[in-house]
Design an enzyme around this catalytic site. Structure first.
Site, PDB file in Angstrom:
ATOM      1  N   GLY A 174       3.654  -3.582   8.661  1.00 47.30           N
ATOM      2  CA  GLY A 174       3.258  -2.755   7.315  1.00 47.30           C
ATOM      3  C   GLY A 174       1.956  -2.134   7.827  1.00 47.30           C
ATOM      4  O   GLY A 174       1.592  -2.154   9.136  1.00 47.30           O
ATOM      5  N   LEU A 215      10.741  -6.471   7.231  1.00 44.29           N
ATOM      6  CA  LEU A 215      11.156  -5.033   7.363  1.00 44.29           C
ATOM      7  C   LEU A 215      11.762  -4.497   6.415  1.00 44.29           C
ATOM      8  O   LEU A 215      13.019  -4.151   6.351  1.00 44.29           O
ATOM      9  CB  LEU A 215      12.051  -5.014   8.713  1.00 44.29           C
ATOM     10  CG  LEU A 215      11.411  -5.252  10.067  1.00 44.29           C
ATOM     11  CD1 LEU A 215      12.190  -4.882  11.236  1.00 44.29           C
ATOM     12  CD2 LEU A 215       9.916  -4.522  10.337  1.00 44.29           C
ATOM     13  N   ILE A 240       9.190 -14.432   4.512  1.00 49.05           N
ATOM     14  CA  ILE A 240       8.369 -15.454   4.187  1.00 49.05           C
ATOM     15  C   ILE A 240       8.691 -16.572   3.223  1.00 49.05           C
ATOM     16  O   ILE A 240       8.125 -17.691   2.949  1.00 49.05           O
ATOM     17  CB  ILE A 240       7.048 -14.986   4.231  1.00 49.05           C
ATOM     18  CG1 ILE A 240       6.716 -14.292   2.792  1.00 49.05           C
ATOM     19  CG2 ILE A 240       6.351 -14.398   5.053  1.00 49.05           C
ATOM     20  CD1 ILE A 240       5.332 -14.228   2.201  1.00 49.05           C
ATOM     21  N   THR A 271      -6.597  -9.087  -2.886  1.00 53.57           N
ATOM     22  CA  THR A 271      -7.079  -7.532  -3.435  1.00 53.57           C
ATOM     23  C   THR A 271      -8.036  -7.490  -4.633  1.00 53.57           C
ATOM     24  O   THR A 271      -8.090  -8.614  -5.220  1.00 53.57           O
ATOM     25  CB  THR A 271      -5.777  -6.902  -3.618  1.00 53.57           C
ATOM     26  OG1 THR A 271      -6.230  -5.658  -4.386  1.00 53.57           O
ATOM     27  CG2 THR A 271      -4.857  -7.751  -4.552  1.00 53.57           C
ATOM     28  N   ASP A 272      -8.796  -6.591  -4.343  1.00 55.93           N
ATOM     29  CA  ASP A 272      -9.848  -6.519  -5.794  1.00 55.93           C
ATOM     30  C   ASP A 272      -9.078  -6.392  -7.053  1.00 55.93           C
ATOM     31  O   ASP A 272      -9.809  -6.603  -8.057  1.00 55.93           O
ATOM     32  CB  ASP A 272     -10.677  -5.245  -5.367  1.00 55.93           C
ATOM     33  CG  ASP A 272     -10.142  -3.787  -5.266  1.00 55.93           C
ATOM     34  OD1 ASP A 272      -8.782  -3.874  -5.149  1.00 55.93           O
ATOM     35  OD2 ASP A 272     -10.907  -2.709  -5.390  1.00 55.93           O
ATOM     36  N   GLU A 273      -7.546  -5.919  -6.937  1.00 54.08           N
ATOM     37  CA  GLU A 273      -7.245  -5.500  -8.153  1.00 54.08           C
ATOM     38  C   GLU A 273      -7.057  -6.982  -9.019  1.00 54.08           C
ATOM     39  O   GLU A 273      -6.427  -6.834 -10.221  1.00 54.08           O
ATOM     40  CB  GLU A 273      -5.714  -5.129  -7.948  1.00 54.08           C
ATOM     41  CG  GLU A 273      -5.804  -3.834  -7.119  1.00 54.08           C
ATOM     42  CD  GLU A 273      -4.572  -2.872  -6.958  1.00 54.08           C
ATOM     43  OE1 GLU A 273      -3.887  -2.809  -7.817  1.00 54.08           O
ATOM     44  OE2 GLU A 273      -4.834  -2.035  -5.924  1.00 54.08           O
ATOM     45  N   TYR A 328       1.992  -6.320  -9.856  1.00 56.10           N
ATOM     46  CA  TYR A 328       1.486  -6.679  -8.636  1.00 56.10           C
ATOM     47  C   TYR A 328       0.261  -7.455  -8.550  1.00 56.10           C
ATOM     48  O   TYR A 328       0.164  -8.456  -7.741  1.00 56.10           O
ATOM     49  CB  TYR A 328       1.120  -5.081  -8.006  1.00 56.10           C
ATOM     50  CG  TYR A 328       0.309  -5.313  -6.664  1.00 56.10           C
ATOM     51  CD1 TYR A 328       0.780  -5.977  -5.405  1.00 56.10           C
ATOM     52  CD2 TYR A 328      -0.796  -4.694  -6.683  1.00 56.10           C
ATOM     53  CE1 TYR A 328       0.131  -5.885  -4.527  1.00 56.10           C
ATOM     54  CE2 TYR A 328      -1.670  -4.919  -5.692  1.00 56.10           C
ATOM     55  CZ  TYR A 328      -1.262  -5.305  -4.509  1.00 56.10           C
ATOM     56  OH  TYR A 328      -2.132  -5.788  -3.249  1.00 56.10           O
ATOM     57  N   LYS A 344      -0.456 -11.290  -6.948  1.00 53.26           N
ATOM     58  CA  LYS A 344      -1.353 -11.598  -6.031  1.00 53.26           C
ATOM     59  C   LYS A 344      -2.467 -12.667  -6.503  1.00 53.26           C
ATOM     60  O   LYS A 344      -3.017 -13.453  -5.686  1.00 53.26           O
ATOM     61  CB  LYS A 344      -2.358 -10.189  -5.488  1.00 53.26           C
ATOM     62  CG  LYS A 344      -1.471  -9.435  -4.779  1.00 53.26           C
ATOM     63  CD  LYS A 344      -0.933  -9.718  -3.479  1.00 53.26           C
ATOM     64  CE  LYS A 344      -2.025  -9.832  -2.442  1.00 53.26           C
ATOM     65  NZ  LYS A 344      -1.329  -9.917  -0.843  1.00 53.26           N
ATOM     66  N   LEU A 386      -1.767   6.749  -2.815  1.00 52.04           N
ATOM     67  CA  LEU A 386      -2.584   8.064  -3.100  1.00 52.04           C
ATOM     68  C   LEU A 386      -2.835   8.861  -1.835  1.00 52.04           C
ATOM     69  O   LEU A 386      -2.186  10.157  -1.805  1.00 52.04           O
ATOM     70  CB  LEU A 386      -3.875   7.702  -3.714  1.00 52.04           C
ATOM     71  CG  LEU A 386      -4.560   8.976  -4.088  1.00 52.04           C
ATOM     72  CD1 LEU A 386      -3.896   9.507  -5.222  1.00 52.04           C
ATOM     73  CD2 LEU A 386      -5.969   8.755  -4.451  1.00 52.04           C
ATOM     74  N   ARG A 435     -11.722   4.609  -7.452  1.00 47.44           N
ATOM     75  CA  ARG A 435     -11.102   3.407  -6.560  1.00 47.44           C
ATOM     76  C   ARG A 435     -12.374   3.430  -5.414  1.00 47.44           C
ATOM     77  O   ARG A 435     -13.012   4.371  -5.222  1.00 47.44           O
ATOM     78  CB  ARG A 435      -9.859   3.793  -5.721  1.00 47.44           C
ATOM     79  CG  ARG A 435      -8.825   3.626  -6.851  1.00 47.44           C
ATOM     80  CD  ARG A 435      -8.453   2.460  -7.187  1.00 47.44           C
ATOM     81  NE  ARG A 435      -7.288   1.962  -8.048  1.00 47.44           N
ATOM     82  CZ  ARG A 435      -7.478   2.289  -9.457  1.00 47.44           C
ATOM     83  NH1 ARG A 435      -8.675   2.511  -9.975  1.00 47.44           N
ATOM     84  NH2 ARG A 435      -6.337   2.003 -10.221  1.00 47.44           N
ATOM     85  N   ASN A 457     -10.064   9.786  -8.186  1.00 47.45           N
ATOM     86  CA  ASN A 457      -8.960  10.268  -7.375  1.00 47.45           C
ATOM     87  C   ASN A 457      -8.978  11.528  -7.330  1.00 47.45           C
ATOM     88  O   ASN A 457      -8.638  12.315  -6.159  1.00 47.45           O
ATOM     89  CB  ASN A 457      -7.625   9.789  -8.195  1.00 47.45           C
ATOM     90  CG  ASN A 457      -7.493   8.260  -8.295  1.00 47.45           C
ATOM     91  OD1 ASN A 457      -8.115   7.543  -7.550  1.00 47.45           O
ATOM     92  ND2 ASN A 457      -6.839   7.971  -9.439  1.00 47.45           N
TER      93      ASN A 457
END
Ligand code: NAD
Ligand code: TYD
Length: 336
Positions: free
Chosen positions: A10, A35, A61, A125-127, A150, A154, A190, A214, A249
């Site tokens: 990725g 993949l 995984i 992630t910060d999310e 998502y 995480k 984005l 962001r 954005n």
């Protein structure tokens, strides 16, 4: 040093593998990647000159037998980039997100524990922190408040990683980074979506009022931070990573259009993404204080380099944008 890097075909994983091969002549890397639509072996083509210091294995995984057989080789560290990574797709269907991001992480943790891997690094992630108001920045002590399927998957993975440290004493580190940009980013995100649509004179779909903020970081800076944390971070710790580059954005989209000499009339404000986090900002002072990390790539320079990379790698993204990706594009953007 022998590393297992998952999700290496990725965007960030492929950049990380190259950074490590270039920086450490003694490092050997095995990569494991399913993949999926987002994985692409072309992203790893520059590992060619490193010969047998890099070996690729295709696999999932979440496949326990496969993961056990790979991890049983023995590794100094496992770095887990493998994930379903696109918020919009998680809104359409969260199943793959739970399977890969949560179950896959657990399967990897179990195998690392069983075969005594030196360190497990979870790339988060910060999310996971949710959304900020107009001021302030996320610190490692903030509560988790994920708003998309998502980010929820995480956050769940982060909790599992933490629990394997507390329960079994495993050596783990968790990194939480802000939004990345740079070469090989799949053009659903984005910046590459806007660059490639603008190059094709297609509309640029901006969600809502375009004022969602962001905090951007070049992928090379992210990879350097991960390298440092794997080598010198303290077991059981979380490290925020960010480059203090907050932007709405629509300002980024305008910048891309200006650089490409395309008209702002290509911008189309479309129906907002549900649950859309208004603002992210990372406080990475812990990483700076404890490990001396600082970002090196200035945003304008990094973005201009990235725009040039997409201009020079048109075949790479044209192939992606003429395949399965267009089914998603039509479904997601069709009724916005
Ligand atoms: P990406 O979507 O470009 O790459 C994900 C890779 O994981 C792909 O190669 C895919 O084939 C592979 N993969 C997916 N499911 C798999 C499975 N079940 N088994 C093995 N491989 C699988 O994502 P990215 O942007 O490179 O993100 C990498 C990691 O960094 C993710 O964990 C993501 O949550 C995290 N992250 C991303 C950003 C960002 O801005 N892109 C920011 C912070 C953290
Ligand atoms: P994205 O790259 O999907 O990353 P994330 O949602 O993980 O932050 O989106 C970055 C920002 O850009 C986010 O606020 C959503 C917005 N966005 C658009 O306005 N239009 C788009 O077509 C996409 C993909 C994102």
């Amino acid at each position: 040093m022998k590393l297992l890097v998952t999700g290496a075909a990725g965007f960030i994983g492929s950049n990380f593998v190259l950074t490590m091969l270039e920086s450490y002549p003694d490092t050997r890397i095995v990569t494991l990647d399913l993949l999926t639509y987002a994985g692409n072996l072309e992203n790893l083509q520059d590992t060619g000159p490193y010969g047998d210091r890099h070996r690729f294995i295709r696999g999932d995984i979440a496949d326990r037998d496969l993961v056990r057989s790979v991890v049983s080789e023995g590794f100094d560290a496992v770095v887990n980039f493998a994930a379903e990574s696109h918020v919009d797709r998680s809104i359409l269907d969260a199943s793959a997100f739970v399977r890969t991001n949560v179950l896959g992480t657990q399967v990897l943790l179990d195998a690392c524990r069983e075969f005594g891997v030196g360190r497990f690094a979870q790339i988060s992630t910060d999310e996971v922190y949710g959304s900020l108001g107009a001021v302030g920045a996320f610190t490692e002590d903030d509560p988790l408040a994920p708003n998309s399927p998502y980010s929820a998957s995480k956050a769940a993975a982060d909790m599992l990683v933490r629990s394997y440290h507390r329960t079994y004493g495993m050596d783990v580190v968790i990194t939480r980074c802000s939004n990345n940009y740079g070469p090989y980013q799949f053009p659903e995100k984005l910046i590459p979506l806007m660059i490639t649509n603008a190059l094709s004179d297609k509309e640029l779909p901006v969600y809502g009022d375009g004022m969602h903020v962001r905090d951007w970081i070049h992928v090379r800076d992210h990879c350097r931070a991960i390298d440092l944390i794997i080598g010198k971070g303290s077991a059981g710790e979380i490290y925020n990573i960010g480059a203090n580059t907050e932007l709405p954005n629509v300002r980024i989209v305008e910048h891309i259009l200006a650089r490409l000499n395309k008209p702002e009339s290509l911008i189309r404000f479309v129906k907002d993404r549900p649950g859309h986090d208004r603002r992210y900002a990372m406080d990475s002072s812990k990483l700076n204080r404890e490990l001396g990390w600082e970002p090196q790539v200035a945003f304008e320079q990094g973005l201009d380099e990235t725009i040039c990379w997409y201009i020079e790698h048109e075949q790479w993204w044209q192939r992606i944008k003429s395949g399965e990706y267009m089914n998603f594009y039509d479904t997601w953007y069709g009724d916005r």
